[in-house]
Each structure stands twice: as C-alpha cells, then as structure tokens.
Design an enzyme around this catalytic site. Structure first.
Site, PDB file in Angstrom:
ATOM      1  CG  ASP A 152     -13.774   0.876  13.968  1.00  0.00           C
ATOM      2  OD1 ASP A 152     -13.311   0.250  12.997  1.00  0.00           O
ATOM      3  OD2 ASP A 152     -13.099   1.687  14.628  1.00  0.00           O
ATOM      4  CG  HIS A 184     -15.233   2.230   9.772  1.00  0.00           C
ATOM      5  ND1 HIS A 184     -14.247   2.745  10.570  1.00  0.00           N
ATOM      6  CD2 HIS A 184     -16.230   3.166   9.771  1.00  0.00           C
ATOM      7  CE1 HIS A 184     -14.624   3.936  11.040  1.00  0.00           C
ATOM      8  NE2 HIS A 184     -15.821   4.203  10.572  1.00  0.00           N
TER       9      HIS A 184
END
Ligand SMILES: *[C@@H]1O[C@H](CO)[C@@H](O)[C@H](O)[C@H]1NC(C)=O
Ligand SMILES: *[C@@H]1O[C@H](CO)[C@@H](O)[C@H](O)[C@H]1NC(C)=O
Ligand SMILES: *[C@@H]1O[C@H](CO)[C@@H](O)[C@H](O)[C@H]1NC(C)=O
Ligand SMILES: *[C@@H]1O[C@H](CO)[C@@H](O)[C@H](O)[C@H]1NC(C)=O
Length: 392
Positions: free
Chosen positions: A215, A238
C-alpha cells in the site's frame, strides 16, 4: 566457574545501575526465550516496567534470536527520561491471524517521552491475513506492527519491519519523532500494509527509508504539520500520499495537513509517485504548503497526482464535491518515466479548486512518447522546463 560467571554478571549489573549510568535490562534475564516459539510478551513487558521505573537512562536489550511476542503495549509516563530499545534479534508475531485480537496494534507505545528504538527486526507474519483478505472472505482488520501514540521525542533508527498484517509503523498524536534508516518489506500485493503512517502529529522527520510494500509507502493523515521526508526509496507500493482525507460524513471539519516537505525520493514501479487524495464528501479541511522536490520516477502509473474524488473500490462513492481545499503545493525537479500517458493529473474539487500549484523543472515521459497533463479545477503556475506541458 558458573558461580564466578554469576558474580561477574552481578558486578556488571551493579556497575550498570550506578547512578547516572545507563542500566541495561536484557529481556532474557526476565525469562524471554530466543526460540521463536515461547511467548516472550510477559518478559519484555516486565523489562519495560523496570526500565520505565528507573531513575536513570535505561536500555532494554533484545539479543539475537527470534522472540515470539503475542502482543505488547508499553505505556508511560516513565520515571526514566531516556529509554532505549536495543534490538539485535527479531521480534516475531504469532502465526495465523486473529491472535493479536482487535486492538489493531501488535507492538505499541503510548504516552512515552524520550524513547528510542535501535536496530533489529519486527516480523508481523501477515501472510495468512492477506490471503484471507485477498480471497474476499470476512477477516479481521489486522494489527499494525509498531505504533506510537500520544508520545514525544521518539527515535526509530535502523529498524527492519517485514510482513506487517496491517501498517508497518504508525505515528499518531505524537510530537517530535525521527524515523531514520528503516527498512520495510512486504509483497506488492499485500493489502493495507502501509509503510509509515503519520497522523495528528507534528515535527516528524522520516529519512533514509527503504520501503517495499503493498500500500502507500508513506501515508499522511489529517492533523499533520511540519513533516519532513527525505531520501526515501519506494517500490513496490502506492507511493507517498497525503490523505486520504475527508472520508467521514457530515459537516464536521477535519484537521488539515500543512507544511510537508518530501525531498529526494525514488519511486520504482509504484502505483503513484507523489499523491494528494481526498474523498468526494463535503467534509471541510485544508492541505497547504506542501513541497515535493527532487523525485525520480521509474515506470510509475501516476507520478504526480491530486485526486479529490478518491474512492478506491469504486463502490458506494460519495460523488460529492470535496470540501478539502488544496493550496500552495510545489513540485520541483521531478524526472523519469510514467507507466500511463497521464503523468501529471490534477483532479481537484469543483467547490474548492486547487490553488497556488506550482510546477518547476518537470520531465516525465511515457514509453519514449509524449506524456500528458490533465487539469480540472486546478490553478497555479509553471516555470522552467515543464514536460509534459503544464495545463494549470
Ligand atoms: C529526547 O530524548 C533523548 C533520549 O532518547 C534525550 O537524550 C533528549 O534529551 C531528549 N530531548 C528533549 C528535547 O527532551
Ligand atoms: C515547517 O516544517 C519544518 C520541519 O519539517 C520546520 O523546520 C519549519 O520551521 C516549519 N515551518 C514553519 C513555517 O512552521
Ligand atoms: C482552511 O484555511 C483557511 C485559510 O487559512 C481558513 O480560513 C479555514 O478556516 C480553513 N478551513 C478548515 C476547515 O480548517
Ligand atoms: C457515484 O458515481 C458512480 C459513477 O458515476 C455511480 O456508479 C455510483 O452509483 C454513484 N454513487 C452514488 C452513491 O451516487
């Protein structure tokens, strides 16, 4: 011989507990076992209690080996003004998932002042929980590996965190935190494994971090001010994200994010590079005075992005105009390659347009072709060479 050794150790202990000296609390002296299977939680908590109650600076020593810790929360205030966790070995979480319970925290500190963590590894053993989540079954949220809340003057230095169930490191309601030289690793498809999450905190510095996770490499929540991020490698992951902000409903305003510097970063094959994301709810708030400076992008899907219609599942999206006002955001010296044609994407709020955005010395390409910029409700200036050409 053993007795002599014992005497020697005792005198050593005595030496270490002289007033003004740094007392060392070895968790093995409190019964911890480096066998990876005996739960050492009680031992480590007892070592903490001794260190916390010490009138002098204290060191808690986690020697080499694997120490299973089911869960440990360390709370202050402490008598000792300086407590150091000297970790040489690895602290491992229980296998499987659900064992850590519903607190959302595996190793956590609260209300401490002057705590430092140095070296060592935390192994969150998150794989079972990720499989559950990836299979779309109903699973617990999981636990973040290391959390500091309501604390001051904290240092995390040279720590490795692998395979967290949830976030790796969380800094919540803290003041004055330095995270230096951390190494964070989890697979690119591990859900919700943010590297470092900072929220409701001021004066946080993150430097020299190597983050590979599933993430955000670093996520910045509401109420964060005076954050400095420097020399970070991110990927897979991310990206470095401010937000998501404004998720909650209602007219309640959310504490803003201000004065954030993100400098000298490399993004390798990540979903985003430098991102600001807010939900399309009407919830008011501000993001202001943000600098993204000197970043290298390698095959990044969204190198520069402001997304004010953030809704990752695309289900039940609020579809309102975001109440978060984004202003004074500078992008300077951002070079490299985009994995999609839109390398610069400013999708701002119709009711709170982005203002004071500045682009300077940008050079992003898309598979040796021209990349594009996209602007909606975004205002500001471009200076120096800006490729793709600015649409501000
Ligand atoms: C911060 O904590 C360290 C010990 O970790 C201590 O030596 C230092 O004096 C503290 N600084 C402040 C400003 O309290
Ligand atoms: C902004 O934050 C930095 C630390 O990241 C701090 O040194 C600086 O004083 C802050 N600026 C203002 C105007 O508060
Ligand atoms: C956002 O900032 C503006 C200007 O500083 C201020 O007037 C406004 O109250 C802030 N809004 C929120 C919700 O904090
Ligand atoms: C939001 O918009 C999307 C796409 O336009 C639509 O599929 C969805 O039903 C909308 N959601 C709500 C809550 O109105």
């Amino acid at each position: 011989m053993a007795e002599l050794m014992h005497l020697f150790l005792l005198s050593l202990l005595f030496f270490y507990s002289l007033p003004g000296a740094n007392a060392v609390y070895n968790i093995q002296d409190y019964g911890a076992k480096p066998d990876g299977t005996t739960d050492s939680a009680r031992s480590i908590i007892r070592a903490w209690a001794a260190a916390c109650g010490s009138a002098q600076p204290a060191t808690i020593h986690v020697p080499t080996g694997n120490f299973l810790v089911s869960q440990a929360s360390f709370s202050g205030p402490c008598k000792s003004a300086a407590i150091k966790f000297w970790i040489e070995g690895t602290i491992v979480a229980p296998a499987g998932y659900g064992a850590i319970g519903s607190s959302g925290k595996w190793i956590s500190f609260s209300k401490v002042d002057g705590v430092s963590i140095s070296g060592g590894s935390l192994d969150g053993r998150g794989a079972a929980l990720w499989s559950c989540k990836l299979a779309g079954r109903s699973c617990p949220t999981g636990a973040s590996s290391l959390t500091f809340t309501n604390s001051k003057n904290v240092t995390i230095d040279g720590l490795t965190s692998i395979n967290a169930e949830l976030f790796h490191i969380v800094i919540l309601r803290c003041h004055g935190v330095t995270v230096n030289g951390v190494n964070i690793r989890a697979p690119g498809n591990s859900p919700n494994t943010d590297g470092i999450h900072v929220q409701m905190s001021t004066g946080v510095t993150i430097a020299q971090a190597n983050i590979k996770t599933g993430d955000d490499c670093i996520s910045v929540g509401p109420g964060t001010a005076h954050l400095w991020i420097e020399r970070v490698f991110c990927g897979p992951g991310h990206g470095i994200s401010i937000g998501s902000l404004g998720k909650g409903q209602g007219g309640l305003s959310e504490e803003g994010v201000e004065n954030v510097t993100v400098k000298t970063t490399t993004f390798f094959g990540t979903q985003n590079g430098v991102r600001i994301k807010t939900w399309g709810t009407g919830r008011p708030g501000n993001v202001s005075r943000v600098v993204f400076e000197n970043a290298v992008m390698k095959n990044v899907q969204n190198p520069i992005i402001i997304d004010q219609n953030y809704c990752p599942t695309k289900k039940g999206c609020p579809n309102k105009s975001s109440g978060i006002k984004v202003s004074e955001v500078k992008y300077v010296g951002i070079h490299g390659t985009s994995a999609t044609q839109v390398a610069v994407n400013f999708d701002c709020s119709p009711s709170n347009p982005c203002s004071g955005i500045s682009l300077q010395d940008i050079k992003l390409s898309y598979q040796n072709q021209r990349a594009h910029s996209y602007c909606k409700h975004a205002y500001g200036i471009a200076s120096g060479s800006v490729v793709p050409p600015s649409c501000l």
